[in-house]
Design an enzyme around this catalytic site. Sequence first.
Site, PDB file in Angstrom:
ATOM      1  N   GLY A 138       0.797  -1.231   0.000  1.00  0.00           N
ATOM      2  CA  GLY A 138       0.000   0.000   0.000  1.00  0.00           C
ATOM      3  C   GLY A 138       0.823   1.270   0.000  1.00  0.00           C
ATOM      4  O   GLY A 138       0.340   2.328   0.427  1.00  0.00           O
ATOM      5  N   ASN A 165       1.553   3.054  -2.486  1.00  0.00           N
ATOM      6  CA  ASN A 165       0.875   4.010  -3.376  1.00  0.00           C
ATOM      7  C   ASN A 165      -0.389   4.566  -2.738  1.00  0.00           C
ATOM      8  O   ASN A 165      -0.732   5.728  -2.945  1.00  0.00           O
ATOM      9  CB  ASN A 165       0.578   3.360  -4.727  1.00  0.00           C
ATOM     10  CG  ASN A 165       1.842   3.220  -5.554  1.00  0.00           C
ATOM     11  OD1 ASN A 165       2.343   4.194  -6.094  1.00  0.00           O
ATOM     12  ND2 ASN A 165       2.384   2.004  -5.604  1.00  0.00           N
ATOM     13  N   MET A 209      -4.112  -7.488  -7.312  1.00  0.00           N
ATOM     14  CA  MET A 209      -3.543  -8.533  -8.148  1.00  0.00           C
ATOM     15  C   MET A 209      -4.581  -9.517  -8.701  1.00  0.00           C
ATOM     16  O   MET A 209      -4.277 -10.673  -8.930  1.00  0.00           O
ATOM     17  CB  MET A 209      -2.431  -9.260  -7.391  1.00  0.00           C
ATOM     18  CG  MET A 209      -1.185  -8.400  -7.233  1.00  0.00           C
ATOM     19  SD  MET A 209      -0.555  -7.760  -8.819  1.00  0.00           S
ATOM     20  CE  MET A 209       0.933  -6.909  -8.293  1.00  0.00           C
ATOM     21  N   ILE A 221      -7.481 -10.013 -11.880  1.00  0.00           N
ATOM     22  CA  ILE A 221      -7.958  -9.457 -13.151  1.00  0.00           C
ATOM     23  C   ILE A 221      -9.474  -9.301 -13.033  1.00  0.00           C
ATOM     24  O   ILE A 221     -10.155 -10.178 -12.497  1.00  0.00           O
ATOM     25  CB  ILE A 221      -7.608 -10.414 -14.301  1.00  0.00           C
ATOM     26  CG1 ILE A 221      -6.087 -10.552 -14.387  1.00  0.00           C
ATOM     27  CG2 ILE A 221      -8.192  -9.919 -15.610  1.00  0.00           C
ATOM     28  CD1 ILE A 221      -5.641 -11.767 -15.166  1.00  0.00           C
ATOM     29  N   ASN A 244      -5.819   2.042 -13.250  1.00  0.00           N
ATOM     30  CA  ASN A 244      -4.796   1.086 -12.800  1.00  0.00           C
ATOM     31  C   ASN A 244      -3.405   1.704 -12.884  1.00  0.00           C
ATOM     32  O   ASN A 244      -3.097   2.435 -13.819  1.00  0.00           O
ATOM     33  CB  ASN A 244      -4.843  -0.160 -13.697  1.00  0.00           C
ATOM     34  CG  ASN A 244      -3.877  -1.248 -13.239  1.00  0.00           C
ATOM     35  OD1 ASN A 244      -3.766  -1.529 -12.048  1.00  0.00           O
ATOM     36  ND2 ASN A 244      -3.165  -1.865 -14.172  1.00  0.00           N
ATOM     37  N   HIS A 253       0.556   0.651 -13.167  1.00  0.00           N
ATOM     38  CA  HIS A 253       1.361  -0.517 -13.544  1.00  0.00           C
ATOM     39  C   HIS A 253       2.832  -0.119 -13.651  1.00  0.00           C
ATOM     40  O   HIS A 253       3.141   0.929 -14.240  1.00  0.00           O
ATOM     41  CB  HIS A 253       0.858  -1.090 -14.880  1.00  0.00           C
ATOM     42  CG  HIS A 253       1.568  -2.344 -15.253  1.00  0.00           C
ATOM     43  ND1 HIS A 253       1.500  -3.485 -14.487  1.00  0.00           N
ATOM     44  CD2 HIS A 253       2.397  -2.647 -16.291  1.00  0.00           C
ATOM     45  CE1 HIS A 253       2.239  -4.420 -15.044  1.00  0.00           C
ATOM     46  NE2 HIS A 253       2.800  -3.940 -16.133  1.00  0.00           N
ATOM     47  N   ASP A 262      -3.475  -4.911 -17.656  1.00  0.00           N
ATOM     48  CA  ASP A 262      -2.509  -3.814 -17.717  1.00  0.00           C
ATOM     49  C   ASP A 262      -2.514  -3.111 -19.076  1.00  0.00           C
ATOM     50  O   ASP A 262      -1.454  -2.790 -19.640  1.00  0.00           O
ATOM     51  CB  ASP A 262      -1.092  -4.318 -17.355  1.00  0.00           C
ATOM     52  CG  ASP A 262      -1.048  -4.862 -15.935  1.00  0.00           C
ATOM     53  OD1 ASP A 262      -1.717  -4.275 -15.071  1.00  0.00           O
ATOM     54  OD2 ASP A 262      -0.374  -5.868 -15.694  1.00  0.00           O
ATOM     55  N   GLU A 275       6.396   5.880  -9.287  1.00  0.00           N
ATOM     56  CA  GLU A 275       4.963   5.570  -9.233  1.00  0.00           C
ATOM     57  C   GLU A 275       4.217   6.534  -8.316  1.00  0.00           C
ATOM     58  O   GLU A 275       3.128   7.007  -8.673  1.00  0.00           O
ATOM     59  CB  GLU A 275       4.747   4.145  -8.699  1.00  0.00           C
ATOM     60  CG  GLU A 275       5.026   3.069  -9.704  1.00  0.00           C
ATOM     61  CD  GLU A 275       4.546   1.712  -9.219  1.00  0.00           C
ATOM     62  OE1 GLU A 275       4.012   0.975 -10.041  1.00  0.00           O
ATOM     63  OE2 GLU A 275       4.719   1.397  -8.029  1.00  0.00           O
TER      64      GLU A 275
END
Length: 200
Positions: A13, A15, A95, A97, A112, A114, A155, A184
């Site tokens: 976490g 980000n 993680m 899809i 998202n 990436h 992605d 990021e």
Amino acid sequence: MPARLAVLISGNGSNLQAILDAIRMRVLDAEVVVVVSNRKAAYGLERAAKAGVPTRYHPLKPYRDAERSREEYDADLAQIVKEFSPDYVILVGWMHIFTNQFLRHFPYRVINLHPALPGKFPGAHAIEDAFAAFTRGEIKGTGVMVHLVPDEQVDRGPVLLTGDVPIYPTDTLETLRNRIQQTEHKVLVQAIARLIEGDE
Ligand code: GAR
């Protein structure tokens, strides 16, 4: 009105922390209304709790054990997130899809992050894959991207912002990972700020 952000995580976490810090510093006119994790031990849940943000834990395993489908898992996830009426759903290290059972509830509102440039190294091992490609002499640098998630592709999607990250011959996987994560944190906050400003 501050933009309402739902943040989906699976792990550390860092980000999420960058978002929370940017809100605290008034760089982002937003509010994190819920943090959802598919892993109970995700440190990001603690970061959220410390910031007074509601958290939800939504694991896939019980669905698998009951032979319930990914679509059912996603539909239930959508209900959890919808309860908080977010303007945007931000995936930072989520993680799993998505199927359309989730996405159809938030058209062009799922974003998202990436750790690779558009079209390069999709999936869960982007940093390892870039480092290996550098070692083989195939690339000189890598980067990060923030993109919309319009459909079930991994992605991929309309790119909102990218950031370049150099790779140096002295790098280890860990020094590269650190440099990518620093980038990021900045690119993610900038991309969200632009989206929010575009909506005003
Ligand atoms: C980030 O590097 C993010 O780009 C990556 O997971 C990490 C989560 O870190 N996502 C993907 O690889 C998506 N395919 P964090 O939990 O410290 O924010």
